[in-house]
Motif scaffolding. Sequence first.
Motif, PDB file in Angstrom:
ATOM      1  N   SER A   1       0.878  -1.279   0.123  1.00  9.51           N
ATOM      2  CA  SER A   1      -0.040   0.039  -0.035  1.00  9.51           C
ATOM      3  C   SER A   1       0.834   1.144   0.040  1.00  9.51           C
ATOM      4  CB  SER A   1      -0.846   0.014   1.138  1.00  9.51           C
ATOM      5  OG  SER A   1      -0.061  -0.125   2.402  1.00  9.51           O
ATOM      6  N   GLN A   2       2.115   1.220   0.192  1.00 15.14           N
ATOM      7  CA  GLN A   2       2.927   2.246   0.415  1.00 15.14           C
ATOM      8  C   GLN A   2       3.817   2.622  -0.953  1.00 15.14           C
ATOM      9  OE1 GLN A   2       5.024   2.115   3.830  1.00 15.14           O
ATOM     10  NE2 GLN A   2       3.225   2.160   5.506  1.00 15.14           N
ATOM     11  N   LEU A   3       3.891   1.353  -1.561  1.00 13.47           N
ATOM     12  CA  LEU A   3       4.867   1.465  -2.870  1.00 13.47           C
ATOM     13  C   LEU A   3       4.047   2.229  -4.061  1.00 13.47           C
ATOM     14  CD1 LEU A   3       7.545   0.705  -3.914  1.00 13.47           C
ATOM     15  CD2 LEU A   3       6.384  -1.445  -4.635  1.00 13.47           C
ATOM     16  N   VAL A   4       4.596   3.347  -4.449  1.00 15.34           N
ATOM     17  CA  VAL A   4       3.730   3.998  -5.415  1.00 15.34           C
ATOM     18  C   VAL A   4       4.394   3.716  -6.951  1.00 15.34           C
ATOM     19  CG1 VAL A   4       2.678   5.526  -4.034  1.00 15.34           C
ATOM     20  CG2 VAL A   4       4.809   6.086  -4.928  1.00 15.34           C
ATOM     21  N   GLN A   5       5.616   3.511  -6.730  1.00 16.33           N
ATOM     22  CA  GLN A   5       6.410   3.409  -8.138  1.00 16.33           C
ATOM     23  C   GLN A   5       6.930   2.082  -8.413  1.00 16.33           C
ATOM     24  OE1 GLN A   5       9.414   6.442  -8.136  1.00 16.33           O
ATOM     25  NE2 GLN A   5       8.160   8.112  -8.585  1.00 16.33           N
ATOM     26  N   PRO A   6       7.042   1.519  -9.354  1.00 19.77           N
ATOM     27  CA  PRO A   6       7.549   0.078  -9.706  1.00 19.77           C
ATOM     28  C   PRO A   6       9.093   0.064  -9.320  1.00 19.77           C
ATOM     29  CG  PRO A   6       7.198   0.823 -11.761  1.00 19.77           C
ATOM     30  CD  PRO A   6       6.416   1.959 -10.709  1.00 19.77           C
ATOM     31  N   TYR A   7       9.689  -1.058  -8.775  1.00 21.55           N
ATOM     32  CA  TYR A   7      11.007  -1.393  -8.750  1.00 21.55           C
ATOM     33  C   TYR A   7      11.868  -1.207 -10.017  1.00 21.55           C
ATOM     34  CZ  TYR A   7      10.626  -2.237  -3.670  1.00 21.55           C
ATOM     35  OH  TYR A   7      10.572  -2.125  -2.191  1.00 21.55           O
TER      36      TYR A   7
END
Length: 114
Positions: free
Chosen positions: A102-108
């Motif tokens: 839920s806190q990750l907004v951009q892909p790795y």
Amino acid sequence: MSLDLTPVHRNLHTKVTFLGLEFEDLVLVLALAALMNLLAHFAGSSAQVFGMPLNVFMEFVVPLLAVPFLILFKYGKPKGYLTDLVRSILAPKAWCALERDSQLVQPYIADEEE
């Protein structure tokens, strides 16, 4: 007229310890004593351990034995270790690695086409 000077202590950020234990550890020992007191009353008045009544043993000896155990357990550990350990045990766990963050907004990994 002279200026009044007040000494300022430079060790305000140091943790207060007693017998090598922090305040949180001593609260744990007091809570253990209260719990042992409750458990001793359920056992009855005729129970004995090492020739002493069970309620005396549970109320005083068990918390006194907990202090050296905590000192040995916390030896070499950073301050606040016991509090962090309890928080990590009581914290909710992530049971599924497939669940979206839920806190990750951009892909790795970015695609080369973009």
